[in-house]
Design a protein around this motif. Structure first.
Motif, PDB file in Angstrom:
ATOM      1  N   TYR A 109      30.101  37.752  32.934  1.00 41.33           N
ATOM      2  CA  TYR A 109      30.653  38.384  34.065  1.00 41.33           C
ATOM      3  C   TYR A 109      31.203  37.269  35.069  1.00 41.33           C
ATOM      4  CZ  TYR A 109      28.823  38.511  38.737  1.00 41.33           C
ATOM      5  OH  TYR A 109      28.624  38.015  40.187  1.00 41.33           O
ATOM      6  N   SER A 110      30.553  36.172  35.076  1.00 41.85           N
ATOM      7  CA  SER A 110      30.880  35.012  36.293  1.00 41.85           C
ATOM      8  C   SER A 110      32.208  34.474  35.846  1.00 41.85           C
ATOM      9  CB  SER A 110      29.873  33.853  36.470  1.00 41.85           C
ATOM     10  OG  SER A 110      28.569  34.427  36.937  1.00 41.85           O
ATOM     11  N   VAL A 111      32.362  34.172  34.614  1.00 43.10           N
ATOM     12  CA  VAL A 111      33.781  33.664  34.001  1.00 43.10           C
ATOM     13  C   VAL A 111      34.928  34.355  34.392  1.00 43.10           C
ATOM     14  CG1 VAL A 111      34.933  32.731  32.085  1.00 43.10           C
ATOM     15  CG2 VAL A 111      32.313  32.342  32.355  1.00 43.10           C
ATOM     16  N   TYR A 112      34.704  35.907  33.994  1.00 45.94           N
ATOM     17  CA  TYR A 112      35.607  36.906  34.433  1.00 45.94           C
ATOM     18  C   TYR A 112      36.151  36.870  35.833  1.00 45.94           C
ATOM     19  CZ  TYR A 112      35.060  38.531  29.428  1.00 45.94           C
ATOM     20  OH  TYR A 112      34.892  38.785  28.136  1.00 45.94           O
ATOM     21  N   SER A 113      35.002  36.839  36.759  1.00 46.87           N
ATOM     22  CA  SER A 113      35.455  36.793  37.978  1.00 46.87           C
ATOM     23  C   SER A 113      36.108  35.627  38.442  1.00 46.87           C
ATOM     24  CB  SER A 113      33.779  36.925  38.800  1.00 46.87           C
ATOM     25  OG  SER A 113      33.972  37.179  40.206  1.00 46.87           O
ATOM     26  N   LEU A 114      35.669  34.289  37.979  1.00 44.92           N
ATOM     27  CA  LEU A 114      36.385  33.289  38.262  1.00 44.92           C
ATOM     28  C   LEU A 114      37.563  33.101  37.918  1.00 44.92           C
ATOM     29  CD1 LEU A 114      36.161  30.260  39.569  1.00 44.92           C
ATOM     30  CD2 LEU A 114      35.354  29.580  37.229  1.00 44.92           C
ATOM     31  N   LEU A 115      38.131  33.796  36.619  1.00 42.69           N
ATOM     32  CA  LEU A 115      39.352  33.819  36.125  1.00 42.69           C
ATOM     33  C   LEU A 115      40.311  34.559  36.902  1.00 42.69           C
ATOM     34  CD1 LEU A 115      38.661  33.865  32.366  1.00 42.69           C
ATOM     35  CD2 LEU A 115      40.126  32.221  33.566  1.00 42.69           C
ATOM     36  N   ALA A 116      39.613  35.819  37.295  1.00 45.97           N
ATOM     37  CA  ALA A 116      40.241  36.795  38.391  1.00 45.97           C
ATOM     38  C   ALA A 116      40.886  35.909  39.633  1.00 45.97           C
ATOM     39  CB  ALA A 116      39.645  37.956  38.491  1.00 45.97           C
ATOM     40  N   GLU A 117      40.012  35.249  40.242  1.00 42.03           N
ATOM     41  CA  GLU A 117      40.214  34.519  41.574  1.00 42.03           C
ATOM     42  C   GLU A 117      41.449  33.602  41.016  1.00 42.03           C
ATOM     43  OE1 GLU A 117      37.692  33.835  44.698  1.00 42.03           O
ATOM     44  OE2 GLU A 117      35.749  34.429  43.027  1.00 42.03           O
ATOM     45  N   LEU A 118      41.083  32.834  40.004  1.00 41.28           N
ATOM     46  CA  LEU A 118      42.148  31.779  39.612  1.00 41.28           C
ATOM     47  C   LEU A 118      43.525  32.477  39.151  1.00 41.28           C
ATOM     48  CD1 LEU A 118      42.630  28.678  38.828  1.00 41.28           C
ATOM     49  CD2 LEU A 118      42.165  29.469  36.597  1.00 41.28           C
ATOM     50  N   TYR A 119      43.683  33.527  38.760  1.00 42.06           N
ATOM     51  CA  TYR A 119      44.960  34.323  38.652  1.00 42.06           C
ATOM     52  C   TYR A 119      45.386  34.725  40.074  1.00 42.06           C
ATOM     53  CZ  TYR A 119      45.069  33.671  33.599  1.00 42.06           C
ATOM     54  OH  TYR A 119      45.224  33.497  32.197  1.00 42.06           O
ATOM     55  N   TYR A 120      44.654  35.337  40.739  1.00 41.73           N
ATOM     56  CA  TYR A 120      45.002  35.777  42.391  1.00 41.73           C
ATOM     57  C   TYR A 120      45.875  34.370  42.957  1.00 41.73           C
ATOM     58  CZ  TYR A 120      45.030  36.939  47.222  1.00 41.73           C
ATOM     59  OH  TYR A 120      45.116  36.881  48.414  1.00 41.73           O
ATOM     60  N   TYR A 121      44.961  33.382  43.001  1.00 38.11           N
ATOM     61  CA  TYR A 121      45.480  32.130  43.409  1.00 38.11           C
ATOM     62  C   TYR A 121      46.978  31.663  42.962  1.00 38.11           C
ATOM     63  CZ  TYR A 121      46.256  27.190  44.931  1.00 38.11           C
ATOM     64  OH  TYR A 121      46.564  26.171  45.598  1.00 38.11           O
ATOM     65  N   PHE A 122      47.394  32.177  41.700  1.00 41.62           N
ATOM     66  CA  PHE A 122      48.765  31.915  41.124  1.00 41.62           C
ATOM     67  C   PHE A 122      49.656  33.022  41.204  1.00 41.62           C
ATOM     68  CE2 PHE A 122      46.057  28.087  39.417  1.00 41.62           C
ATOM     69  CZ  PHE A 122      46.933  27.411  39.625  1.00 41.62           C
ATOM     70  N   ASP A 123      49.344  34.171  41.992  1.00 41.58           N
ATOM     71  CA  ASP A 123      49.996  35.199  42.248  1.00 41.58           C
ATOM     72  C   ASP A 123      50.402  36.068  40.901  1.00 41.58           C
ATOM     73  OD1 ASP A 123      50.249  35.128  44.928  1.00 41.58           O
ATOM     74  OD2 ASP A 123      51.532  33.605  44.805  1.00 41.58           O
ATOM     75  N   LYS A 124      49.472  36.020  39.819  1.00 43.41           N
ATOM     76  CA  LYS A 124      49.369  36.298  38.527  1.00 43.41           C
ATOM     77  C   LYS A 124      48.630  37.896  38.875  1.00 43.41           C
ATOM     78  CE  LYS A 124      51.137  32.861  36.204  1.00 43.41           C
ATOM     79  NZ  LYS A 124      52.523  33.165  35.539  1.00 43.41           N
ATOM     80  N   PHE A 125      49.179  38.630  39.180  1.00 43.59           N
ATOM     81  CA  PHE A 125      48.413  40.077  39.514  1.00 43.59           C
ATOM     82  C   PHE A 125      47.917  40.967  38.274  1.00 43.59           C
ATOM     83  CE2 PHE A 125      49.725  38.890  43.624  1.00 43.59           C
ATOM     84  CZ  PHE A 125      48.937  39.328  44.656  1.00 43.59           C
ATOM     85  N   GLU A 126      48.610  40.972  37.221  1.00 43.44           N
ATOM     86  CA  GLU A 126      48.214  41.819  36.065  1.00 43.44           C
ATOM     87  C   GLU A 126      47.191  41.005  35.411  1.00 43.44           C
ATOM     88  OE1 GLU A 126      50.226  42.622  31.729  1.00 43.44           O
ATOM     89  OE2 GLU A 126      51.702  42.982  33.554  1.00 43.44           O
ATOM     90  N   GLU A 127      46.962  39.724  35.517  1.00 40.07           N
ATOM     91  CA  GLU A 127      45.840  39.015  34.658  1.00 40.07           C
ATOM     92  C   GLU A 127      44.753  38.895  35.580  1.00 40.07           C
ATOM     93  OE1 GLU A 127      49.170  37.733  34.901  1.00 40.07           O
ATOM     94  OE2 GLU A 127      49.801  37.268  32.913  1.00 40.07           O
ATOM     95  N   MET A 128      45.231  39.128  36.815  1.00 41.26           N
ATOM     96  CA  MET A 128      44.088  39.028  37.945  1.00 41.26           C
ATOM     97  C   MET A 128      43.112  40.297  37.622  1.00 41.26           C
ATOM     98  SD  MET A 128      44.378  39.542  41.940  1.00 41.26           S
ATOM     99  CE  MET A 128      44.840  41.306  41.640  1.00 41.26           C
ATOM    100  N   GLU A 129      43.867  41.459  37.758  1.00 31.28           N
ATOM    101  CA  GLU A 129      43.361  42.719  37.713  1.00 31.28           C
ATOM    102  C   GLU A 129      42.603  42.867  36.390  1.00 31.28           C
ATOM    103  OE1 GLU A 129      44.642  47.337  38.276  1.00 31.28           O
ATOM    104  OE2 GLU A 129      46.038  45.884  37.472  1.00 31.28           O
ATOM    105  N   LYS A 130      43.131  42.411  35.288  1.00 30.05           N
ATOM    106  CA  LYS A 130      42.519  42.604  33.979  1.00 30.05           C
ATOM    107  C   LYS A 130      40.981  41.994  33.848  1.00 30.05           C
ATOM    108  CE  LYS A 130      42.599  40.456  29.445  1.00 30.05           C
ATOM    109  NZ  LYS A 130      43.610  39.428  28.495  1.00 30.05           N
ATOM    110  N   TYR A 131      40.982  40.599  34.594  1.00 31.33           N
ATOM    111  CA  TYR A 131      39.653  39.844  34.373  1.00 31.33           C
ATOM    112  C   TYR A 131      38.690  40.321  35.526  1.00 31.33           C
ATOM    113  CZ  TYR A 131      41.487  36.784  31.239  1.00 31.33           C
ATOM    114  OH  TYR A 131      41.820  36.453  29.735  1.00 31.33           O
TER     115      TYR A 131
END
Length: 167
Positions: free
Chosen positions: A1-23
């Motif tokens: 779960y922590s990896v997914y949460s971190l990936l979501a935050e990382l994608y948010y930082y890069f304004d990649k909302f679709e990937e952010m939401e997925k993770y």
């Protein structure tokens, strides 16, 4: 779960909302509905941002409500709701919500400094440079004492410094 949460935050930082939401959704699937960890609350907030980007503010508000319930504070994540409206280009609504939060004793709580940067960014988008300057200065002061200066905090500080230099 922590990896997914971190990936979501990382994608948010890069304004990649679709990937952010997925993770963020994957992190929530693993963590369960009543997990009160801060990273779960952040995943809820990130899902709200994805919905706000699509102008689905009803779902965004429901996600923030869930974050507030998980945190145990009724308005702890309302600054993220203001941020969601900013992401959805509803700058006046973002200002209204951010101003409804008691910012008198913000201190270094990142949840509340989010209101300040959202106010600054919203006023800047509305070309109200006087108010934007006031809130960017306040953001620099309040975010200076944030213990965990994550990428969002550093990016907000850089944006504030740039605005103040150019105005």
């Amino acid at each position: 779960y922590s990896v997914y949460s971190l990936l979501a935050e990382l994608y948010y930082y890069f304004d990649k909302f679709e990937e952010m939401e997925k993770y963020a959704n994957l992190a929530l699937e693993i963590s369960g509905d009543n997990d009160r960890r801060e990273s779960v609350q952040i995943a809820q907030d990130l899902i709200a941002f994805a919905h706000a980007k699509r102008k689905d503010f009803t779902v965004a508000e429901a996600q923030i409500k869930k974050s507030n319930e998980l945190s145990g504070h009724l308005e702890a994540h309302n600054c993220f709701l203001a941020k969601a409206y900013f992401i959805g280009s509803e700058y006046r609504k973002a200002i209204e919500i951010a101003k409804s939060v008691n910012l008198a004793n913000v201190g270094s709580d990142r949840r509340y400094t989010t209101c300040i940067i959202t106010l600054a960014d919203s006023y800047a988008r509305l070309n109200n440079n006087t108010e934007a300057k006031l809130y960017y200065q306040r953001y620099l002061t309040s975010s200076e004492t944030v213990e965990k200066k994550d990428a969002r905090t550093l990016r907000g500080r850089a944006r504030a410094e740039e605005f103040l230099r150019s105005s």
